[in-house]
Write a protein that holds these residues in place. Structure first.
Motif, mmCIF file in Angstrom:
data_model
loop_
_atom_site.group_PDB
_atom_site.id
_atom_site.type_symbol
_atom_site.label_atom_id
_atom_site.label_comp_id
_atom_site.label_asym_id
_atom_site.label_seq_id
_atom_site.Cartn_x
_atom_site.Cartn_y
_atom_site.Cartn_z
ATOM 1 N N SER A 163 0.868 -1.177 -0.020
ATOM 2 C CA SER A 163 0.123 -0.071 0.077
ATOM 3 C C SER A 163 0.923 1.260 -0.002
ATOM 4 C CB SER A 163 -1.078 0.034 1.178
ATOM 5 O OG SER A 163 -0.342 0.233 2.475
ATOM 6 N N ILE A 164 2.023 1.264 0.711
ATOM 7 C CA ILE A 164 2.929 2.526 0.581
ATOM 8 C C ILE A 164 3.426 2.544 -0.721
ATOM 9 C CG2 ILE A 164 3.045 3.069 3.153
ATOM 10 C CD1 ILE A 164 5.754 1.901 2.988
ATOM 11 N N ALA B 268 2.855 6.027 -3.221
ATOM 12 C CA ALA B 268 4.059 6.551 -3.721
ATOM 13 C C ALA B 268 3.715 6.704 -5.273
ATOM 14 C CB ALA B 268 5.448 6.049 -3.585
ATOM 15 N N LYS C 38 13.069 6.187 -1.445
ATOM 16 C CA LYS C 38 12.271 6.830 -0.381
ATOM 17 C C LYS C 38 11.279 5.719 0.364
ATOM 18 C CE LYS C 38 12.555 11.167 -2.449
ATOM 19 N NZ LYS C 38 12.600 12.572 -2.116
ATOM 20 N N ILE C 39 11.105 4.640 -0.483
ATOM 21 C CA ILE C 39 9.916 3.884 0.021
ATOM 22 C C ILE C 39 10.725 2.352 0.717
ATOM 23 C CG2 ILE C 39 7.891 2.351 -0.144
ATOM 24 C CD1 ILE C 39 7.231 5.550 -0.117
ATOM 25 N N PRO D 76 13.878 2.827 2.934
ATOM 26 C CA PRO D 76 13.653 3.110 4.384
ATOM 27 C C PRO D 76 12.606 2.039 5.226
ATOM 28 C CG PRO D 76 13.256 4.755 2.955
ATOM 29 C CD PRO D 76 13.408 3.657 2.165
ATOM 30 N N ALA D 77 11.839 1.434 4.489
ATOM 31 C CA ALA D 77 11.083 0.279 4.918
ATOM 32 C C ALA D 77 11.687 -0.789 5.369
ATOM 33 C CB ALA D 77 9.668 0.190 4.122
ATOM 34 N N GLY E 225 13.468 7.512 11.907
ATOM 35 C CA GLY E 225 12.349 6.948 12.334
ATOM 36 C C GLY E 225 12.260 5.571 12.863
ATOM 37 N N GLY F 107 9.207 3.336 16.600
ATOM 38 C CA GLY F 107 8.000 2.246 16.345
ATOM 39 C C GLY F 107 7.287 2.047 15.262
ATOM 40 N N TYR F 108 6.640 1.201 15.033
ATOM 41 C CA TYR F 108 5.960 1.144 13.745
ATOM 42 C C TYR F 108 4.232 1.168 14.131
ATOM 43 C CZ TYR F 108 9.427 0.715 10.585
ATOM 44 O OH TYR F 108 10.516 1.242 9.891
ATOM 45 N N VAL F 109 3.504 1.701 12.951
ATOM 46 C CA VAL F 109 2.003 1.811 12.988
ATOM 47 C C VAL F 109 1.765 0.196 12.764
ATOM 48 C CG1 VAL F 109 0.166 2.683 11.773
ATOM 49 C CG2 VAL F 109 2.406 3.863 11.980
#
Ligand code: ATP
Ligand code: MG
Lengths: 253, 268
Positions: A146-147, A151, A164-165, A168-169, A245, A249-251
């Motif tokens: 989904s992210i 993007a 950028k996705i 970092p993820a 980040g 913590g993570y969502v």
């Protein structure tokens, strides 16, 4: 909060060293020195500079091997994670590499690359690289769709999506792979000095064992563990610096 | 019946002669062996809010993603402002059902992310983002991270991000599904204000019949898979009676009943 975790760390160190001291005094084996004997041996090696000379040798294959493993490992992992084809081609190699009994491979490496630094770097890489590659590839593949969609809907280029996705993820898992890889690299470096040619810290270990100077042997082992711990802490600092980040913590949903 | 205009979707010009912002023509979508959309046609008038309402799994998200250019259709075409869609574009912005926020970025960077991808300079994009953060009621949370926000607040971050790129068409996929009833009502009112002020075209997916009737200028009812538009309903009279009176309006209640009657058969 910060103070408390420092106190806890010191406390756990004190418990371990205390247990070591007691076990050495009992003694559980004539070949097991006390903590204080080992520390004074370490101090002696520091004063006469022999420990620094040893590390100058040991760090060469270690740093080189870990650096190569990190760069190639992360690069290859990204590549494998991004393309289904390469996963099929490369993943089995690293899974086998991770499972292979290294001690059995060392004679082959020595036959091919001799007893110099090349073989030692290879040993470090064989130990360090697979977990870095496999972690990176897995993390890239599991980037939430989904992210990525998000993007792309805001017109990200492929490069944006990667930089950028995806990176970092994936970074927390890439870094945990790096930590495991670095620890394994330390094992590899010492193993290569024990099994190929005795140099550096491996030389101190095998030489002091041969003359029954057990405090020096344990001092050398202790110093390598200390160095590994310091290095892993630096790696954590680097992670927090690069990916602020990650420690937020993570969502979950 | 109090219903002002209820026309079958197949009739030409189901929408009024108004200017059409997005037009979906004979779109089909197959996933391997599942046919999600079949020959679906629908027009979205400019400056209006159109809801897509239909049973679960009928292809609403699929349609939204095709309009966004995130998924290729198997047949048919999409036009936005008369131009055929071939991929994502600056004229459309998506609000995701699961928020799709970057967990490692704070609210300010998340809201500015669409602009960041478009290459807008940092100071400029942050100024724009701050404006929309205020507009969705999150002032003071610029430096918070997504995990420190409630579900409703996260949803507003997603909305602010979509608004800040100033796209003409906003695609909202069940944007209020993760919030409690009070927040949801507040969001619905905000959404109505947004439609009135922003002059944008909104395409809104929801599972709630009441919500669809409350916020929409036009409601498209989709059939179960393979999905087509079965009905287009345009509530007309209660829209300008003021937000507080809509839920008591007889036309509002009639439309809700009518939609329930047509959807009920698919649920049973
Ligand atoms: N990537 C996919 N691969 C295969 N089938 C898919 C895929 N995505 C969706 N589908 C199928 O397409 C159909 C429509 O899915 P879609 O997500 O568009 O439904 P929806 O109307 O948004 O449902 P809901 O209201 O539950 O969100 C479903 O039956 C689903 O099984
Ligand atoms: Mg959906």
């Amino acid at each position: 909060m910060k103070n408390r975790s420092l106190i806890l760390k010191l406390l756990s160190a004190a418990i371990v060293f205390g247990a070591w001291e007691i076990a050495g005094r009992v003694p559980i084996s004539y070949a097991f020195p006390t903590f204080l004997e080992s520390m004074s041996a370490l101090w002696a090696m520091t004063i006469d500079g022999s420990i620094f000379l040893a590390y100058a040798e040991t760090l060469k294959p270690l740093v080189l091997g870990v650096a190569i493993s990190a760069f190639i490992g992360i690069g290859l992992g990204l590549w494998i994670g991004l393309s289904a084809k390469f996963e099929w081609l490369f993943s089995p190699i690293f899974i086998v590499m991770q499972a292979a009994p290294l001690a059995a491979l060392i004679p082959i490496l020595v036959m091919v690359y001799g007893i110099g630094i090349v073989s030692k770097v290879f040993v470090v890489c064989i130990m360090a690289m697979p977990v870095i590659v496999l972690n990176t590839a897995g993390a890239v593949r599991n980037t939430p769709a989904s992210i990525k969609d998000m993007a792309r809907s805001f017109m990200a280029s492929d490069r944006d999506v990667l930089v950028k996705i995806i990176i970092p993820a994936a970074s927390p898992i890439i870094f945990s792979g790096l930590r495991l890889g670095v620890s394994a690299g330390f094992i590899g470096a010492i193993l290569s000095e024990l099994k190929i040619t005795p140099t550096g810290v491996g030389d101190i270990i095998s030489f002091s064992r041969s003359i029954a100077d057990y405090p020096s042997m344990y001092a050398a082992i202790f110093s390598i563990i200390l160095l590994a711990v310091i290095f892993l802490n630096l790696l954590e600092k680097l992670e927090n610096y690069l990916f602020e980040g990650n420690n937020r913590g993570y969502v979950s949903d | 019946m109090a219903m002002s205009q209820t026309k079958p979707a197949t009739a030409k010009g189901a929408a009024p002669a108004a200017d059409i912002a997005v037009s979906v023509r004979n779109v089909s979508k197959n996933y391997d062996d599942v046919q999600a959309l079949k020959d679906l046609s629908l027009d979205f008038p400019r400056g209006e809010l159109t809801s897509l309402l239909g049973p679960s799994g009928c292809g609403k998200t699929t349609l939204l993603k095709i309009i966004a250019g995130l998924l290729p259709q198997s047949a048919g075409q999409i036009e936005v402002d008369g131009k055929t869609v071939t991929g994502p574009g600056p004229d459309r912005a998506f609000v995701f059902q699961d928020f799709a926020l970057l967990p490692w970025a704070n609210v300010l960077r998340n809201v500015a992310f669409g602009l960041e991808l478009r290459g807008v300079a940092k100071s400029e994009r942050e100024a724009i983002a701050e404006k929309y953060i205020r507009e969705v009621g999150l002032a003071g949370f610029e430096k918070s991270f997504p995990h420190q926000l409630s579900g409703g607040m996260r949803q507003r971050v997603g909305l602010a991000r979509a608004l800040s790129v100033d796209a003409q068409v906003l695609l909202l996929d069940e944007p209020f599904s993760a919030v409690d009833e009070q927040t949801r009502r507040k969001f619905q009112e905000d959404l109505l204000a947004l439609v009135a002020n922003e002059q944008k075209t909104f395409i809104f997916v929801t599972h709630s019949i009441e919500e669809a009737v409350y916020v929409s200028d036009q409601i498209a009812i989709l059939l179960p898979r393979p999905s087509r538009v079965s009905e287009i309903i345009r509530p007309s009279s209660f829209r300008n009676k003021g937000v507080d009176n809509i839920r008591r309006d007889p036309e509002y209640l009639d439309i809700v009943d009518q939609i329930w009657a047509s959807l009920r058969s698919y649920v049973e």
